[in-house]
Design a protein around this motif. Sequence first.
Motif: not given
Length: 253
Positions: A145-172
């Motif tokens: 999963i790629v994140t960029t602060c300016d949205g130029s690639a992947g998800i716009r935002g911080m790695v923690t934004d993607a992390m929270e969404g991922l952990l809600k639906d997946n176990h690690f």
Amino acid sequence: MNKIKIFRVLEKVQETEKIVTLRFDGKIDAKAGQFVMVWVPGVGEKPFSLSYIPDVGITVADVGKVSNALCSISAGDKAGIRGPYGNGFELRGNKILGIGGGYGIAPLAALIEQNRDKEFSTICGANTKKGILFAERIRKSSNVIVTTCDGSAGIRGMVTDAMEGLLKDNHFDQIVTCGPEAMMAEVLKIAKKFKIPTQVSLDRYMKCGIGVCGSCAVNGLRVCKDGPVFRDHELPPEFGKSKRDKSGRGIEV
């Protein structure tokens, strides 16, 4: 290997305007997360995590005297390397989430390649698309999963934004992270909320690399010897808040 060994640069890859990867003509028996001390004659010595193992490779950001010299050398030039030193990542369980910010993704790329039997998901974050490193390389052995602060690639935002969404639906079973300390501190907060054990690669100013000089000591721990990879409960109270510069002065992270 405490003695400096001279290596020749086989390949120099310009990853971004200010970041290069150097591949050397030798092999090293190391665990991902460990570091080597790299010496440039007439300039100095500095620690670097290994971005390629066992073929020696480091990824260098042009942020100081030694790193500037390394960014300026060419294929065929030589540098001295000693190590590996410190403790690397210790994986527990099968499902692993890696979170890397900027060139902090470098040791995680080596970790993933050393542990192809594990089920990895990896979040690669940077300010812009140009700052995303090794995503295609990692994709060969991990979901990415790629994140960029300016949205130029992947998800716009911080790695923690993607992390929270991922952990809600997946176990690690475990999280491993490397990058800016402020980012890793936020990663740790979320990991604790989801009760997932986490290992962090801690960056501190080092001189000797072998636990003698004490320049990297924090809270009774020597980062070069007891780290640089620490489990969440081993991290010093100053983590995510402050560290010391080379003069010993406390600075905010």
